[in-house]
Structure formats: C-alpha cells, structure tokens
Scaffold this motif. Structure first.
Motif, short mmCIF file in Angstrom:
data_model
loop_
_atom_site.label_atom_id
_atom_site.label_comp_id
_atom_site.label_asym_id
_atom_site.label_seq_id
_atom_site.Cartn_x
_atom_site.Cartn_y
_atom_site.Cartn_z
N PRO A 81 0.81 -1.37 0.27
CA PRO A 81 0.15 -0.21 0.07
C PRO A 81 0.89 0.85 0.48
CG PRO A 81 0.45 -0.75 2.50
CD PRO A 81 0.95 -1.63 1.81
N LEU A 82 2.31 1.39 0.25
CA LEU A 82 3.08 2.31 -0.26
C LEU A 82 2.96 3.56 -1.14
CD1 LEU A 82 6.10 1.01 2.48
CD2 LEU A 82 3.73 1.78 2.87
N ASN A 83 2.73 2.74 -2.25
CA ASN A 83 2.43 3.04 -3.96
C ASN A 83 4.03 3.90 -3.92
OD1 ASN A 83 -0.43 3.08 -4.18
ND2 ASN A 83 -1.40 4.49 -2.37
N LEU A 84 5.63 3.61 -3.47
CA LEU A 84 6.92 3.73 -3.88
C LEU A 84 7.33 3.84 -5.02
CD1 LEU A 84 7.85 3.26 -0.15
CD2 LEU A 84 6.98 5.57 -1.46
N VAL A 85 6.78 2.69 -5.52
CA VAL A 85 6.59 2.29 -6.69
C VAL A 85 5.87 1.66 -7.95
CG1 VAL A 85 9.32 1.06 -6.52
CG2 VAL A 85 7.10 0.22 -5.96
N SER A 86 6.36 1.67 -9.48
CA SER A 86 4.98 0.99 -10.31
C SER A 86 4.83 -0.21 -10.20
CB SER A 86 4.76 2.14 -11.38
OG SER A 86 6.09 2.02 -11.80
N SER B 97 -17.51 -7.06 7.70
CA SER B 97 -17.13 -6.27 7.06
C SER B 97 -17.26 -6.96 5.67
CB SER B 97 -15.72 -5.11 7.60
OG SER B 97 -14.69 -5.84 7.47
N ALA B 98 -16.76 -6.04 4.57
CA ALA B 98 -17.14 -6.19 3.16
C ALA B 98 -15.68 -5.74 2.85
CB ALA B 98 -18.59 -5.37 2.48
N GLY C 295 -3.08 -11.39 -1.94
CA GLY C 295 -4.01 -10.38 -1.05
C GLY C 295 -3.57 -9.77 -0.54
N LEU C 296 -2.09 -9.95 0.27
CA LEU C 296 -1.77 -8.52 0.79
C LEU C 296 -1.30 -8.00 0.34
CD1 LEU C 296 0.62 -10.59 3.20
CD2 LEU C 296 -1.16 -9.48 3.59
N ALA C 297 -1.24 -7.62 -1.77
CA ALA C 297 -1.18 -6.92 -2.05
C ALA C 297 -2.39 -5.52 -2.40
CB ALA C 297 -0.12 -7.28 -4.07
N GLY D 170 -9.11 -3.75 2.93
CA GLY D 170 -9.35 -3.81 4.48
C GLY D 170 -8.71 -5.57 4.40
N LEU D 171 -9.64 -5.86 5.85
CA LEU D 171 -9.32 -7.63 5.85
C LEU D 171 -9.60 -8.53 5.17
CD1 LEU D 171 -8.08 -9.83 7.82
CD2 LEU D 171 -9.70 -9.42 10.06
N ALA D 172 -11.17 -8.11 5.31
CA ALA D 172 -12.02 -8.76 4.19
C ALA D 172 -11.27 -8.59 2.68
CB ALA D 172 -13.25 -8.72 4.16
N GLY D 173 -10.87 -7.78 2.23
CA GLY D 173 -10.58 -8.03 0.50
C GLY D 173 -9.44 -8.48 0.62
N ILE D 174 -8.48 -9.16 2.08
CA ILE D 174 -7.49 -9.91 1.43
C ILE D 174 -7.31 -10.46 1.49
CG2 ILE D 174 -5.54 -10.74 3.08
CD1 ILE D 174 -4.93 -7.47 3.92
#
Length: 371
Positions: A182-187, A249-250, A316-318, A323-327
């Motif tokens: 989630p840091l958005n440091l590289v593309s 949560s969703a 999933g971690l990407a 959130g947790l549900a999305g992971i």
C-alpha cells in the motif's frame, strides 16, 4: 581406403514441428523412454527432447513452422576416438566439415556433409572442452550458450541452483510489492522490469513462466472464459459471504466507485484491466512468483502446493487497501487462479483471460450501480 575412425552411432536427430505430439507418439505408442528432460509433461518450451532407443538416442529437435522439411533432414551422430584427427582425414578427402565446437562440458562436436549433402556429426570426449551454460532454448530459435566463467554464466548458475539466493529473490519481489501497495512507492511497471532483469540474469524467459503461444487458441479462450465465470461466481456467492460473516465487514472498494455512471471512466478502467491489471498481475503472481516459490522446493509436489498458497497470500496482501475482508477475498481468488494455472498446464493465457473477465464483470456491475 581412408578410415576416419568412426565409432558407434550414438544419436539420430529428427526435426519435428509439434513436440508434444511427437513425444506422445514415440513415448506412449512406441514405448521409448524420455531421457531428457526428466519429469516433464508439457514439452512445448523445449528445443530438444532425448528418447532412449536401447542402442542410441533419438533426439526430437524443434524446427520453425516456415522452414521446409528438406532443410531439416534427420542427422546421424557418430562417436569417434579423436575428433580432430577424423576431421582432418575427411577434409583431405574433400569432405566438407564445419568448425569444432563444445556445447557441453568435456564434449567436442563437428558437423559435416556427405557427398550428397546430407548432414552428419562427429563427437568425441575432451576434458579440456570448456563447459558453457545453456541459455533459454525456445522453439524456433537456436540454442545459445554462455561461458560458465563469465559474469552472466556465474549469475545463471547462482540464480538457478542456489536455494538461498532464490528465496532472497522471492523476498525482494515481495518487498517491491509492499512498496507498490500500500505504500505506492513504486509502480507495477517497475516490478515488471525488475523481474525481466532477473529472468535475463538466469537465462530464462516469460515463455518458461507460462507466457507461451497455446497450441489451440479456441480452447484456451474457452478455458479462460469458463474459468473466469467460475472464479467470479465462487468469489461472489461462496467466499465473499463466508468472509463477511467472519470479519463482519465487506472489502473496501471505494477507490473503484469512480466508474459509477461515468462512461469515460468505465472505458479507461476496462483498458487498464486488460493491460496492466489482468496481464501484468498474472505475469507477476501466477507466472513469476508461482514458479520461483516452487523452485525453492525443487519443483516437487510439495513445492507446487506451497506455491499455490504462497503466491495467493502475496497477491492478497497486495490488496491491503481493501481491508481484511479484501485481503482474504483476493487470497481466495489467488488460490483458485493458481489452480487454474496448473490445470492449464502452467499456461498463463487462461489466467489472464479469467482475471480480465472477473474484473470486467465487477466493473460493469459497479458502473450500473448493481454492485
């Protein structure tokens, strides 16, 4: 009479166009044993396949589709005691002989032509022959080699054989993914270019990761579409309700709400889905990380099992921004996509098509307000 010192016939090289079909014939119908490569079921990425006949080797050698059969007649390979002496004797008799080369450690080979122009080869052992390393061999391309003592040769050996280095390589790509999200440091492009460099350093290619031309595009497309529908239904109707029940949560997908009722945003999003998202992510996760995780465990059954879940967890971690549900949901998707990759004989195109279809359906539903 001149005796060039010919020994036993050790190889017959047979040009083929469809490697899988020819291997199936000689192995399954005629009962020949595949000597090299070992433990392989899909031979499309191999330039040469050796089968043991009981007296000599039958080498199936891939030729390009546009070349005529006359350009690649079967070739006999003879073993001689002294290749240099045999070559000189044949040249004295006006037999056309090529240069001596060393494709493997301790092996010398020289090609020649008989009086009617048929190609044959002489080979002999030589402890002084320098060992080269085979770089990616692909259908339609001549095999290339690099010196084992060169910088690239040393990097190929290290990245192919050293499990610790392979593990560090995988860890490095995981860290780059963390820097991307989630840091958005590289593309995504940066991660892709780093992987390209790593593939080159170990003499590999995207084709070996699964990005190869399918034998039948129609069945590949059908597999991808059916797989995509199954993945979408499983994610929506099975995994999503279960996950939401446990985590209460969703997935947080507010970043994707920009397409709602916006045709221009919808069009640009769909273009992005079928390029950087579906294509790029499948190459990185199901292609590169999947295979490199398996390499750590010598491509064993356990290794492929760990790879299925390992690449899914990283995938999933990407999506931690959801959130947790999305992971959890994207991890479940990653497992299913990994199984599709294995079912497709490690061909990435069905996974790319399935991924694109799933995201396309989700985006259109979001555009219409039904999601």
């Amino acid at each position: 009479m001149v005796n060039a010192g010919m020994g036993e016939l050790v190889e017959i090289i047979l040009p083929v166009r469809d490697m899988n079909t020819q291997v199936a014939f000689y192995r399954d119908m005629l009962g020949l044993h595949v000597y090299e490569p070992e433990a392989v079921q899909d031979f499309r990425d191999f330039y040469d396949v050796k089968l043991y006949t009981g007296t000599c080797m039958l080498v199936l050698h891939t030729v390009r589709g546009e070349e005529s059969n006359s350009e690649h007649a079967p070739k006999l390979v003879f073993r001689v005691a002294d290749l240099r002496q045999s070559r000189e004797l044949l040249q004295e008799q006006q037999i056309e002989m090529g240069e001596i080369r060393s494709p493997e450690n301790g092996l010398l080979i020289c090609d020649g032509k008989d009086p009617e122009g048929n190609i044959f080869s002489l080979e002999s052992s030589d402890e002084q022959a320098q060992q080269p390393i085979k770089v990616t061999s692909q259908p339609g391309r001549a095999t290339t080699y690099v010196s084992i003592n060169s910088r690239r040769g040393r990097s190929i050996t290290l990245l192919r054989d050293n499990k610790f280095v392979i593990a560090l390589e995988v860890a490095g790509i995981i860290l780059l993914n963390i820097a991307r999200t989630p840091l958005n440091l590289v593309s995504l492009l940066t991660v892709f270019l780093v992987i390209m460099a790593l593939l080159w350093l170990r003499g590999s290619s995207w084709s070996q990761m699964g990005l190869r031309t399918p034998l039948h595009w129609r069945s590949t497309l059908l597999t991808g579409l059916i797989g995509g529908l199954v993945l979408f239904l499983m994610s929506t109707l099975v995994f999503s309700p279960i996950i939401e029940t446990f985590v209460h949560s969703a997935p947080n997908t507010q970043l994707l709400d920009t397409v709602r009722g916006n045709p221009i945003e919808l069009a640009t999003t769909l273009i992005s889905i079928w390029t950087s998202v579906a294509f790029g992510e499948e190459l990185i996760y199901r292609g590169y990380l999947f295979n490199r995780i398996a390499d750590v465990f010598n491509d064993s059954g356990l290794g492929w099992t760990i790879a299925v879940f390992g690449q899914a967890i990283i995938f999933g971690l990407a999506h931690i921004y959801q959130g947790l549900a999305g992971i959890l949901l994207t991890t479940a998707y990653g497992v299913m996509a990994g199984l599709l990759y294995l079912i497709s004989r490690r061909n990435l195109w069905p996974c790319v098509i399935a991924h694109g279809l799933v995201d396309t359906i989700s985006t259109i539903l979001r555009f219409t307000g039904m999601a």
